[in-house]
Design an enzyme around this catalytic site. Structure first.
Site, PDB file in Angstrom:
ATOM      1  N   GLU A 292      -0.004  -1.206  14.465  1.00  0.00           N
ATOM      2  CA  GLU A 292      -0.956  -0.264  13.892  1.00  0.00           C
ATOM      3  C   GLU A 292      -2.179  -0.213  14.805  1.00  0.00           C
ATOM      4  O   GLU A 292      -2.417  -1.136  15.587  1.00  0.00           O
ATOM      5  CB  GLU A 292      -1.367  -0.717  12.486  1.00  0.00           C
ATOM      6  CG  GLU A 292      -2.141  -2.038  12.490  1.00  0.00           C
ATOM      7  CD  GLU A 292      -3.382  -2.005  11.624  1.00  0.00           C
ATOM      8  OE1 GLU A 292      -4.020  -0.932  11.535  1.00  0.00           O
ATOM      9  OE2 GLU A 292      -3.723  -3.039  11.039  1.00  0.00           O
TER      10      GLU A 292
ATOM     11  N   HIS B 140       0.833  -1.200   0.000  1.00  0.00           N
ATOM     12  CA  HIS B 140       0.000   0.000   0.000  1.00  0.00           C
ATOM     13  C   HIS B 140       0.872   1.255   0.000  1.00  0.00           C
ATOM     14  O   HIS B 140       1.896   1.305   0.664  1.00  0.00           O
ATOM     15  CB  HIS B 140      -0.925   0.016   1.224  1.00  0.00           C
ATOM     16  CG  HIS B 140      -2.169  -0.799   0.996  1.00  0.00           C
ATOM     17  ND1 HIS B 140      -2.882  -1.348   2.027  1.00  0.00           N
ATOM     18  CD2 HIS B 140      -2.809  -1.150  -0.139  1.00  0.00           C
ATOM     19  CE1 HIS B 140      -3.923  -2.019   1.537  1.00  0.00           C
ATOM     20  NE2 HIS B 140      -3.895  -1.906   0.226  1.00  0.00           N
TER      21      HIS B 140
ATOM     22  N   HIS C 106      -0.032   4.559  13.381  1.00  0.00           N
ATOM     23  CA  HIS C 106      -1.009   4.305  12.341  1.00  0.00           C
ATOM     24  C   HIS C 106      -2.428   4.300  12.923  1.00  0.00           C
ATOM     25  O   HIS C 106      -3.160   3.318  12.816  1.00  0.00           O
ATOM     26  CB  HIS C 106      -0.707   2.949  11.675  1.00  0.00           C
ATOM     27  CG  HIS C 106      -1.316   2.785  10.303  1.00  0.00           C
ATOM     28  ND1 HIS C 106      -2.653   2.515  10.126  1.00  0.00           N
ATOM     29  CD2 HIS C 106      -0.785   2.827   9.076  1.00  0.00           C
ATOM     30  CE1 HIS C 106      -2.904   2.401   8.841  1.00  0.00           C
ATOM     31  NE2 HIS C 106      -1.780   2.586   8.174  1.00  0.00           N
TER      32      HIS C 106
ATOM     33  N   HIS D   3      -2.981  -8.743   5.788  1.00  0.00           N
ATOM     34  CA  HIS D   3      -3.663  -7.490   5.468  1.00  0.00           C
ATOM     35  C   HIS D   3      -3.932  -7.389   3.971  1.00  0.00           C
ATOM     36  O   HIS D   3      -5.056  -7.108   3.553  1.00  0.00           O
ATOM     37  CB  HIS D   3      -2.809  -6.323   5.956  1.00  0.00           C
ATOM     38  CG  HIS D   3      -3.279  -4.981   5.515  1.00  0.00           C
ATOM     39  ND1 HIS D   3      -4.488  -4.462   5.921  1.00  0.00           N
ATOM     40  CD2 HIS D   3      -2.710  -4.059   4.711  1.00  0.00           C
ATOM     41  CE1 HIS D   3      -4.644  -3.267   5.373  1.00  0.00           C
ATOM     42  NE2 HIS D   3      -3.588  -2.996   4.634  1.00  0.00           N
TER      43      HIS D   3
ATOM     44  N   ASP E  81       0.624   4.111   1.312  1.00  0.00           N
ATOM     45  CA  ASP E  81       0.934   4.804   2.559  1.00  0.00           C
ATOM     46  C   ASP E  81       2.034   4.071   3.333  1.00  0.00           C
ATOM     47  O   ASP E  81       2.423   4.487   4.410  1.00  0.00           O
ATOM     48  CB  ASP E  81      -0.323   5.020   3.413  1.00  0.00           C
ATOM     49  CG  ASP E  81      -1.041   3.729   3.752  1.00  0.00           C
ATOM     50  OD1 ASP E  81      -0.990   2.795   2.931  1.00  0.00           O
ATOM     51  OD2 ASP E  81      -1.636   3.652   4.840  1.00  0.00           O
TER      52      ASP E  81
ATOM     53  N   ASP F  22       0.434  -3.265   8.675  1.00  0.00           N
ATOM     54  CA  ASP F  22      -1.013  -3.402   8.849  1.00  0.00           C
ATOM     55  C   ASP F  22      -1.317  -4.884   8.893  1.00  0.00           C
ATOM     56  O   ASP F  22      -0.735  -5.661   8.146  1.00  0.00           O
ATOM     57  CB  ASP F  22      -1.762  -2.754   7.673  1.00  0.00           C
ATOM     58  CG  ASP F  22      -1.587  -1.243   7.685  1.00  0.00           C
ATOM     59  OD1 ASP F  22      -1.004  -0.725   8.656  1.00  0.00           O
ATOM     60  OD2 ASP F  22      -2.018  -0.593   6.713  1.00  0.00           O
TER      61      ASP F  22
END
Lengths: 658, 603
Positions: free
Chosen positions: B203, B70, B414, B157, B72, B178
């Site tokens: 997170e 991802h 996060h 995730h 981010d 994550d």
């Protein structure tokens, strides 16, 4: 540390290592060469096989015509083929804690070890090893179960009878332990005990030993294993390859600094160059097809077949074979081809990078897509209607005793246009063909064995420098057929320790240290003193705690303060609670300095008398004698505790505590 | 004092541009290197000037680890490695390595080609950056150098998402990236062993949420899609190309199949085909069920879901469209949204978290009028639904992970500060461990107290274990004595005798002989027997022997009795002991000085 050797087959090993408090089985290979003594299992009724004459000894005294059949001068057992199992009597299999699997070929005896033996341990293997191993077992069970044989031959196994049988049957070993194939239920149960591991994963066994699989470069997910504690390291090298084929390259450097290296699974074809064999394979294949014949390739459903298909992928167009159908027939053909594409992590760099594109790592995906390669679960069903000749058929089993290959042998054996190309090195091709004689079809022997050869292994051993090498006895002498080739054996200094089936070897190293953790509070309280340049010592008094084979030292707890409310006058009569010996002392008490020290502490009237070994000091006012010698001090005094302890402490000032 | 320092450069009390620096045992590790979806300025990337004001980062970092693909978490990677400058190793799993460059290229295209930004990383930079990537396998222990090792665990995730353990000596940190603690339709659940890290960096996106059962959420989702399609409306589902998209595709695909639905389902962007291909090749990273059945039926070959063309948006009639990106901040999902927003028959379903500042975030907060570019306003009439399909652990899941790993300290990133605060209290209460939640640029320092590994001679250990048993008796601890020899870099604990021998030292015997006077009107030998009986009754658990040569031995302490002819009742006891028995010797001499009790029989 001991090694129990349960298999005599150098490439299908089964050894048990006892190391610290653990019992570790290294591989459980199944010796399938025993099936060569049996008649093939045809898929459809074979008049030829059923008409073979029964065997009766020349003098007519032994009549085993129901059990043994004769074909072209050789005698075969007419029964469901049986396998030669690893030795079960040498040690109690229920005591095995873990089984480490190095590759899918070396796990085929697993159900015999883990089922119905009281085994309660864990099996460790990589994911490709488990998945492909499962496919190979499934295939084996399927081959056996779809042509059930009512008869089970047993008489020929009696020692007195076997002794009188002809040819290779007479010399077959351990026949009483030979067993029929396991069931699918046993396979599932055995494989449910497998715990998956990745390369370089450190697996703790009972806190005592750490085992780590390393890439061995031989097949998908194949591994060598490191078995180590903090101080000892055993490397188990089994089926390794330095050639660049599809698997991840071999991890050599992690094998360094081993105390013992157990070496198994070298090439079975030390004189055959795999690249050359691949070339022969292609050219013979093309020649036969061009002449209008069919090509039969008996093979396992995973492994070298991926390389063969890749080689053909490049070869087909150039050789103008684009329209020739290629068939891969096995109950697990589809699964094997599919599985090969999803293990990117376990593949060589080139194949790995294809996945990033994203493209399937093996080109057989394209062969399938373009309909050049077709796969079928068996000769029955779709295959029989879609089958076109001339063609190339890949199918098992390489022993030619069961599987779809038996059908093609019966079908194509009579024509000299056809060719059978042997690529698997596990079986002697002459023995494999024996029950099909006389045979018109051409035979080409291109065994492809990518495992280490003697040249590579001696280079490897020079590199990684193990203290001791253990290997099957076969590797310590040249092959029987080439007894002059002293280059086809291991020559090492010190010489390797050979083993054979049923050997028990004591491995030559002694454990001397164990890892212990000093708790930070304890470490902080230590007072090191330098006794020689670069060497310091500190006395450690601590409480030992051992749990799960991990040891720690804690500070000695302070005795709880006595409750003040309880008036205990007899405190002094309580013997010392802690039976704690004082440290050892070292050094000497120098006379002059000691006298000065006494003086400083108010003891002035000292008469010194010289003796043979030192001096006697007479402390006249205190009526005390102190005998000072090089390696001892003796204080003789009245029961004046304050004086005694004062003198004691003065003496201790000159000595070092250990 | 050894310590571990953790400094978030991004994702500190925030979601977006995850980037966390960890200093452990003299090593510096960067965990993730992401971008922030909510900003278009400098705040888009982590502030790398924190590491160094000038020059490259290579010498300040031992390695960079990316948890998943991802943006981010990896969006700033080419900027960091190629524009700021970093040449060391970058670790990520195989699927992340495969998919990450595609998303980066996508991100670059939107930013440079569509928005016209300059001074951004180029395609070549993405390629150069990816060359520095070293692939990680699950559970493999990777030795970054002689001291620093890392190990990846399954995080569940997205495809290839990993948690990582960073270890130097006996100190360790686990970073979760994550993660998701409940298996879904295509991924398994996160798992870690009881590795007892000094710090667990987790997170906390859903720090305060405890989600209802997944089945209910799925049923709800399908019901809403179904109703909208039935009444002829259009459903827009903004997603990221990889991840939740596949999960929802599998969900809709099976639903369409079962209900025999006819309305078309589209997937925007050309990535789909390719994306699904990745899933097929990395099937080992999906869940058990998919892995088991993939030979017969590959779950990622969809029958009902087709590629989307921009012109389809204006087609009449119902349809379902998956469009990227997931937070409606740019791209196709935003374009389609603009077209469909005015019709109340339509519906938008936001299946995941939206960062502040994005349109997704605004409409989820109920905003009905949106200011668009060129001062236009957009009225939002379509139905807005939020359904949490993000594969993040909820509060329950986070607690579950703590129970699995048993960390000594906890650190939250996060997530939003307020929610973190709540979770922090809960964690500290339930587990009695410290929980930190540093803001960006703020450093958390944790003092570790590692024990000292020492080599103990096996003889000493075995002797001690035989004498004391494996576990110390808390009432009567046994003290073990040994000598620690420190030479070069080795620490060895051996018995004092062995130490003397090894170091070539002589042993010095220190002995005491103590005269104790005693009044006792018995013969010398009777007195000795009386002493023996007395000590025997007093000293339980000691070896006391009466030897034929006229001595009593207590352990190795020798006691003799003598008297002079003139004063037969004044006995002189001679106690002799070596320094090693000092405690007992001292005790006995004091004890015997007090005389013998009168009640003692002489036999």
């Amino acid at each position: 540390m001991k090694l129990y050797c349960l298999s005599g087959h150098p490439t299908l090993p089964c050894n048990v290592l006892k190391f610290k408090s653990t019992t570790i089985m290294l591989d459980c290979g199944l010796d399938t060469t025993s099936v060569l003594q049996f008649l093939p299992l045809p898929l459809v009724h074979s008049p030829r096989l059923s008409k073979l004459p029964g065997w009766v000894s020349k003098d007519g005294t032994i009549n085993l015509e129901k059990e043994l059949k004769e074909c072209a001068g050789r005698v075969f057992v007419d029964s469901q083929p049986e396998f030669c199992l690893p030795e079960k009597e040498l040690l109690d299999l229920s005591t095995i804690d873990v089984i480490l699997i190095s590759n899918y070929h070396c796990m085929m005896a697993l159900p015999y070890i883990t089922e119905h033996t009281g085994f309660t341990g864990t099996v460790y293997a990589t994911e490709p090893t488990l998945q492909i191993g499962r496919l190979l077992m499934e295939e084996l069970v399927n081959f056996m179960e779809r042509v059930p044989k009512a008869q089970s031959a047993t008489c020929w196994k009696y020692k007195e009878i076997q002794r009188l049988l002809p040819g290779p049957l007479k010399d077959a070993v351990e026949v009483s332990t030979w067993k029929r194939c396991y069931s699918m239920q046993d396979v599932n149960s055995a494989l449910s005990k497998v715990q998956l591991v990745g390369y370089s994963q450190k697996v703790e066994l009972f806190g005592a030993v750490q085992v780590t699989p390393l890439s061995s470069g031989y097949s998908l997910g194949s591994s060598n294993w490191i078995i180590q504690s903090h101080y000892e390291k055993v490397s188990y090298v089994s089926g390794s390859s330095l050639l660049t084929t599809h698997p991840q390259p071999m991890d050599q450097s992690s094998l360094k600094n081993s105390d013992v290296l157990i070496l198994t699974g070298l090439t079975q074809m030390p004189t055959a160059n795999p690249d050359g064999m691949l070339g022969d394979f292609c050219s013979n294949l093309a020649m036969t097809i061009r002449a209008g014949g069919n090509v039969l390739v008996p093979c396992y459903s995973s492994g070298v077949i991926y390389d063969l298909l890749e080689c053909l992928y490049q070869f087909i167009e150039n050789a103008n074979l684009g329209s020739t159908p290629f068939y891969f027939i096995s109950p697990v053909a589809n699964s094997s081809l599919e599985f090969s594409q999803i293990f990117a992590e376990w593949l060589c760099h080139n194949k790995q990078s294809k996945v990033y594109l994203p493209e399937p790592p093996f080109p057989h995906a394209e062969l399938i897509q373009t309909n050049k390669l077709k796969h079928y679960p068996s000769i029955h069903g779709d295959f029989s209607s879609e089958f076109r000749q001339p063609c190339v058929v890949f199918t098992g089993h390489p022993s030619l005793r069961f599987g779809d290959v038996v059908h093609f042998m019966e079908l194509w054996g009579k024509s000299s246009l056809n060719t059978i190309i042997f690529t698997e090195p596990d079986f002697s091709y002459l023995d494999a063909l024996a029950p099909y004689q006389p045979l018109a079809m051409k035979c080409v022997y291109c065994p492809i064995d990518t495992r280490l050869n003697f040249h590579q292994v001696s280079k490897l051993l020079k590199e990684v420098q193990p203290l001791h090498v253990v290997c099957p006895e076969q590797y310590t002498q040249p092959p029987p057929a080439q007894s002059h080739r002293s280059d086809l054996m291991l020559e090492l200094q010190p010489p390797p320790m050979p083993y054979r089936r049923c050997s028990v070897l004591g491995l030559p190293f002694r454990r001397r240290y164990e890892r212990i953790q000093l708790l930070p509070e304890l470490a902080k309280s230590l007072v090191p003193s330098e006794i020689k340049p670069g060497i310091s010592i500190a006395t450690v008094s601590a409480v030992l705690q051992s749990k799960d084979n991990k040891h720690t030292l804690q500070p000695v707890p302070k005795p709880p303060p006595l409750p003040p409310s309880k008036k205990r006058k007899r405190v002094v009569e309580e013997p010392p609670e802690v039976l704690a010996p004082k440290p050892l002392l070292s050094g000497a008490v120098p006379l002059e300095a000691f006298l000065a020290m006494l003086h400083k502490h108010g003891i002035t009237e000292v008469k010194v008398e010289e003796t043979a070994d030192g001096h006697i000091l007479h402390l006249q006012a205190e009526d005390t004698l102190i005998q000072l010698e090089e390696d001892g001090t003796h204080i003789v005094c009245d029961d004046n505790e304050p004086l005694r302890t004062a003198l004691r402490d003065l003496v201790l000032r000159f000595l070092m505590k250990l | 004092m050894p310590e571990i320092k953790v400094t978030p450069l991004g994702a500190g009390q925030d979601v977006g541009r995850s980037c966390i620096l960890v200093s452990i045992g003299g090593k510096n590790v960067m965990l993730d290197c992401g971008m922030h979806m909510g900003f278009n300025d400098d705040r888009r990337f982590p502030d790398f000037s924190y590491i160094t004001q000038q020059g490259r980062l290579t010498e300040f970092l031992d390695c960079v680890i990316i948890s998943h693909f991802h943006l981010d978490h990896c969006g700033a990677l080419p900027y960091m490695s190629e524009m700021v400058g970093y040449d060391g190793p970058i670790y990520m799993t195989h699927p992340t390595k495969a998919i990450c460059p595609i998303l980066l290229e996508d991100f670059r295209k939107i930013t440079v080609d569509k928005k016209g930004e300059t001074n951004f990383f180029t395609s070549q930079m993405i390629k150069d950056c990816m060359k520095k990537v070293v692939p990680l396998n699950l559970h493999q222990t990777v030795q970054v150098d002689d001291e620093l090792e890392i190990k990846a665990y399954y995080a569940g995730h997205v495809l290839g998402a990993a948690m990582v353990q960073i270890k130097v000596g006996s100190e360790s940190v686990v970073y979760t990236g994550d993660y998701n603690m409940t298996p879904d339709r295509h991924l398994g659940a996160a798992w870690i062993d009881k590795c007892r890290p000094d710090i667990l960096i987790s997170e906390s996106t859903y720090a305060t949420t405890i989600r209802d059962s997944k089945r209910c959420r799925e049923r709800d989702f399908l019901k809403k899609v179904h109703e909208t399609v039935e009444r002829g409306g259009k459903v827009l589902i903004p997603v990221f190309a990889l991840g939740r998209a596949q999960e929802l595709c599998i969900l809709l695909e099976t639903f369409w199949e079962r209900m025999n639905m006819k309305a078309p389902i589209y997937f925007s962007t050309g990535l789909t085909e390719k994306a699904n291909h990745y899933y097929k090749l990395f099937i080992t990273w999906t869940n058990q069920k998919i892995r088991k059945t993939f030979v017969q039926r590959n779950m990622f070959e969809f029958k009902h879901i087709k590629a989307f063309d921009r012109s389809y948006a204006d087609n009449p009639g119902p349809m379902v469209v998956f469009a990227t990106p997931g937070m409606l901040h740019a791209g196709q999902s935003l374009q389609i949204f603009k077209k469909w927003a005015g019709n109340e028959k339509n519906m938008i379903i936001m299946p995941g978290y939206c960062v502040q500042g994005t349109i997704g975030h605004k409409i989820l907060n109920g905003q009905k009028k949106l200011e668009m570019e060129n001062r236009q306003t957009l009225e939002v009439k379509l139905q807005v639904e939020y359904m949490s399909f993000s594969a993040h652990a909820d509060a329950k899941g986070i607690m579950q992970l703590i129970r699995m790993a048993e960390p000594r300290n906890m650190l939250l990133v996060h997530g939003e500060a307020k929610k973190m605060e709540f979770l922090k209290d809960k964690i500290e209460q339930e587990f009695s461990i410290n929980c930190f939640m540093p803001a960006n640029g703020e450093t958390t320092t944790v003092i570790t107290n590692p024990s000292v590994p020492v080599d103990i001679s096996l003889n000493l250990l075995k002797r001690e274990m035989a004498l004391g048993g494996p576990l110390p008796d808390p009432k009567k601890p046994r003290t073990m004595h040994g000598t620690l020899i420190m030479k070069d870099n080795s620490l060895r604990l051996v018995s004092p005798e062995q130490a003397l021998k090894e170091l070539g030292l002589n042993e010095h015997q220190l002995r005491f002989t103590c005269r104790v006077q005693l009044q006792d009107s018995h013969s010398d030998s009777d007195t000795l027997i009386r002493i023996y009986t007395h000590l025997k009754s007093l000293l339980k658990g000691y070896t006391i022997q009466h030897l034929p040569d006229g001595t009593v031995m207590v352990e190795s302490i020798v006691i003799k009795v003598s008297s002079s002819a003139e004063e037969p009742n004044t006995k002189v006891l001679l106690l002799s002991w070596s320094y090693q028995d000092e405690d007992l010797g001292s005790f006995l001499s004091t004890l015997l000085k007090k005389g013998l009790p009168s009640g003692l029989s002489s036999i």
